[in-house]
Design an enzyme around this catalytic site. Structure first.
Site, PDB file in Angstrom:
ATOM      1  N   SER A 140     -11.220 -63.164 -25.785  1.00 35.43           N
ATOM      2  CA  SER A 140     -11.126 -62.113 -24.762  1.00 35.43           C
ATOM      3  C   SER A 140     -12.170 -61.048 -25.076  1.00 35.43           C
ATOM      4  O   SER A 140     -12.525 -60.851 -26.244  1.00 35.43           O
ATOM      5  CB  SER A 140      -9.739 -61.466 -24.805  1.00 35.43           C
ATOM      6  OG  SER A 140      -9.720 -60.303 -23.993  1.00 35.43           O
ATOM      7  N   TYR A 153      -3.143 -56.994 -29.726  1.00 36.84           N
ATOM      8  CA  TYR A 153      -3.787 -57.988 -28.851  1.00 36.84           C
ATOM      9  C   TYR A 153      -5.277 -58.067 -29.205  1.00 36.84           C
ATOM     10  O   TYR A 153      -5.819 -59.164 -29.381  1.00 36.84           O
ATOM     11  CB  TYR A 153      -3.587 -57.606 -27.380  1.00 36.84           C
ATOM     12  CG  TYR A 153      -4.181 -58.622 -26.421  1.00 36.84           C
ATOM     13  CD1 TYR A 153      -3.571 -59.852 -26.225  1.00 36.84           C
ATOM     14  CD2 TYR A 153      -5.359 -58.355 -25.720  1.00 36.84           C
ATOM     15  CE1 TYR A 153      -4.108 -60.799 -25.353  1.00 36.84           C
ATOM     16  CE2 TYR A 153      -5.907 -59.287 -24.843  1.00 36.84           C
ATOM     17  CZ  TYR A 153      -5.276 -60.508 -24.666  1.00 36.84           C
ATOM     18  OH  TYR A 153      -5.819 -61.445 -23.807  1.00 36.84           O
TER      19      TYR A 153
HETATM   20  N1  LIG Z   1      -6.173 -62.819 -17.510  1.00 39.25           N
HETATM   21  C1  LIG Z   1      -7.090 -62.166 -18.166  1.00 39.25           C
HETATM   22  O1  LIG Z   1      -7.654 -61.170 -17.660  1.00 39.25           O
HETATM   23  C2  LIG Z   1      -7.504 -62.591 -19.559  1.00 39.25           C
HETATM   24  C3  LIG Z   1      -8.610 -61.952 -20.127  1.00 39.25           C
HETATM   25  C4  LIG Z   1      -9.018 -62.352 -21.393  1.00 39.25           C
HETATM   26  C5  LIG Z   1      -8.352 -63.354 -22.066  1.00 39.25           C
HETATM   27  N2  LIG Z   1      -7.268 -63.956 -21.492  1.00 39.25           N
HETATM   28  C6  LIG Z   1      -6.622 -65.021 -22.253  1.00 39.25           C
HETATM   29  O2  LIG Z   1      -6.570 -66.186 -21.470  1.00 39.25           O
HETATM   30  C7  LIG Z   1      -5.491 -67.018 -21.909  1.00 39.25           C
HETATM   31  C8  LIG Z   1      -4.687 -67.424 -20.697  1.00 39.25           C
HETATM   32  O3  LIG Z   1      -4.122 -66.263 -20.128  1.00 39.25           O
HETATM   33  P1  LIG Z   1      -3.744 -66.107 -18.575  1.00 39.25           P
HETATM   34  O4  LIG Z   1      -4.342 -64.844 -18.115  1.00 39.25           O
HETATM   35  O5  LIG Z   1      -4.015 -67.358 -17.877  1.00 39.25           O
HETATM   36  O6  LIG Z   1      -2.178 -65.818 -18.740  1.00 39.25           O
HETATM   37  P2  LIG Z   1      -0.864 -66.585 -18.262  1.00 39.25           P
HETATM   38  O7  LIG Z   1       0.245 -65.724 -18.725  1.00 39.25           O
HETATM   39  O8  LIG Z   1      -0.986 -66.935 -16.835  1.00 39.25           O
HETATM   40  O9  LIG Z   1      -0.898 -67.933 -19.118  1.00 39.25           O
HETATM   41  C9  LIG Z   1      -0.563 -67.968 -20.479  1.00 39.25           C
HETATM   42  C10 LIG Z   1      -0.169 -69.387 -20.838  1.00 39.25           C
HETATM   43  O10 LIG Z   1       0.141 -69.443 -22.239  1.00 39.25           O
HETATM   44  C11 LIG Z   1       1.364 -70.127 -22.376  1.00 39.25           C
HETATM   45  N3  LIG Z   1       2.083 -69.741 -23.592  1.00 39.25           N
HETATM   46  C12 LIG Z   1       2.585 -68.533 -23.920  1.00 39.25           C
HETATM   47  N4  LIG Z   1       3.223 -68.601 -25.099  1.00 39.25           N
HETATM   48  C13 LIG Z   1       3.113 -69.877 -25.522  1.00 39.25           C
HETATM   49  C14 LIG Z   1       3.561 -70.598 -26.660  1.00 39.25           C
HETATM   50  N5  LIG Z   1       4.289 -69.985 -27.612  1.00 39.25           N
HETATM   51  N6  LIG Z   1       3.259 -71.906 -26.770  1.00 39.25           N
HETATM   52  C15 LIG Z   1       2.545 -72.526 -25.804  1.00 39.25           C
HETATM   53  N7  LIG Z   1       2.109 -71.924 -24.703  1.00 39.25           N
HETATM   54  C16 LIG Z   1       2.385 -70.611 -24.565  1.00 39.25           C
HETATM   55  C17 LIG Z   1       2.162 -69.785 -21.132  1.00 39.25           C
HETATM   56  O11 LIG Z   1       3.213 -70.708 -20.945  1.00 39.25           O
HETATM   57  C18 LIG Z   1       1.065 -69.867 -20.077  1.00 39.25           C
HETATM   58  O12 LIG Z   1       0.886 -71.196 -19.682  1.00 39.25           O
HETATM   59  C19 LIG Z   1      -4.715 -66.186 -22.923  1.00 39.25           C
HETATM   60  O13 LIG Z   1      -5.096 -66.584 -24.221  1.00 39.25           O
HETATM   61  C20 LIG Z   1      -5.190 -64.778 -22.636  1.00 39.25           C
HETATM   62  O14 LIG Z   1      -5.068 -63.946 -23.762  1.00 39.25           O
HETATM   63  C21 LIG Z   1      -6.826 -63.591 -20.246  1.00 39.25           C
END
Ligand SMILES: NC(=O)c1ccc[n+]([C@@H]2O[C@H](COP(=O)([O-])OP(=O)(O)OC[C@H]3O[C@@H](n4cnc5c(N)ncnc54)[C@H](O)[C@@H]3O)[C@@H](O)[C@H]2O)c1
Length: 255
Positions: A140, A153
């Site tokens: 991220s 985070y």
């Molecule tokens: N959305 C953003 O703006 C953003 C920005 C930077 C990084 N990210 C990163 O992208 C990745 C995906 O995030 P997203 O935005 O799609 O969020 P989201 O909440 O839609 O998806 C998160 C996923 O992780 C899974 N998860 C959570 N805990 C878990 C566990 N213990 N075991 C297995 N799976 C687990 C959830 O079931 C879900 O499928 C994350 O690592 C997040 O930190 C997101």
């Protein structure tokens, strides 16, 4: 990507679901893993109905035994793993002075330990392949910014960026390690992070869109397309690198 066996953790929501869909659309055999059984089964069924090869496996990445089971189930079905997208993650708010041990265990447990277990149990399998493998981590921009009240985070994502570099060296010649560093992506996690602010989500998103140099929020598909490239043989000289996908946010001047 054709016929490659690719595990996507957190592959049932937001970025991970878009990656699972995109990789499957390119002909990969996708294993979407997460703790969202209902969403996972629905996604796999939707993809199979359109002729894609996809299945869901329940896995809590913070639990080593669960990751071991994920690998065993994948091998029972496909007998190999070609690439892994370690994308599962949780978000959490707070300053260091506010955190409890339970907060640490949750955030570091899923984001850092979960990625570590995923690497530990999939990399040796990929090392057995003649063609090696690729380990991709979703980090991220939070790894490089001191986001107010996001200490754990941010620290968890910085740890993942260090892990990309270490994996690239430790498994050199067999497994490439790469990262995608998303900016502001329109997913359920982003919506959750807007709760508790003094403006509705739409207004908060509009304010971000005004600031981001490409003038829009990122979509999960933006990450999926870049991830597919990094996992493909076209990226075979890219190793130990983290690709920022933020519409230019990180190059904004600091005033
Ligand atoms: N959305 C953003 O703006 C953003 C920005 C930077 C990084 N990210 C990163 O992208 C990745 C995906 O995030 P997203 O935005 O799609 O969020 P989201 O909440 O839609 O998806 C998160 C996923 O992780 C899974 N998860 C959570 N805990 C878990 C566990 N213990 N075991 C297995 N799976 C687990 C959830 O079931 C879900 O499928 C994350 O690592 C997040 O930190 C997101």
């Amino acid at each position: 990507m054709k016929d490659k066996v690719i595990i996507v953790t957190g592959g049932t929501s937001g970025i991970g679901a878009a990656c699972a869909r995109h990789f499957a659309g390119l002909g990969a055999r996708v294993v979407a893993a997460s703790i969202q059984r209902e969403e996972g089964e629905a996604l796999a069924a939707e993809l199979r109905e359109t002729g894609r090869d996809a299945r869901f496996v329940y896995c809590d990445v913070s639990d080593e035994a669960s990751v071991r089971d994920l690998v065993a189930t994948t091998l029972e079905t496909h007998d190999r793993i070609d690439a892994v997208h370690a994308n599962a993650g949780v978000w959490g708010k707070g300053k260091v002075t506010e955190f409890t041990e339970a907060d640490w265990d949750k955030l570091m447990g899923v984001n850092v330990k979960g990625t570590l277990w995923t690497a530990k149990h999939t990399i040796p399998v990929m090392e057995r392949n003649e063609s090696g493998g690729v380990f991709l981590i979703t980090t991220s921009v939070a790894s490089q910014i001191g986001f107010p009240a996001h200490a754990l985070y941010c620290a968890s994502k910085a740890a993942l960026e260090a892990l990309v570099r270490c994996l690239a060296n430790d498994h050199a010649g067999k497994v490439r390690a790469v990262g995608v560093s998303p900016g502001t992506i329109d997913t359920p996690m982003l919506a959750a992070s807007c709760e508790g602010w003094d403006a509705p989500v739409e207004e908060l998103y509009a304010a971000v869109e005004k600031k981001v140099p490409v003038r829009r929020l990122g979509q999960p598909e933006d990450i999926a397309k870049a991830a597919a490239f990094l996992l493909s043989d076209d990226a075979s000289y890219i190793n130990g690198t983290i690709l920022t996908l933020d519409g230019g946010t990180m190059v904004l001047p600091p005033w």
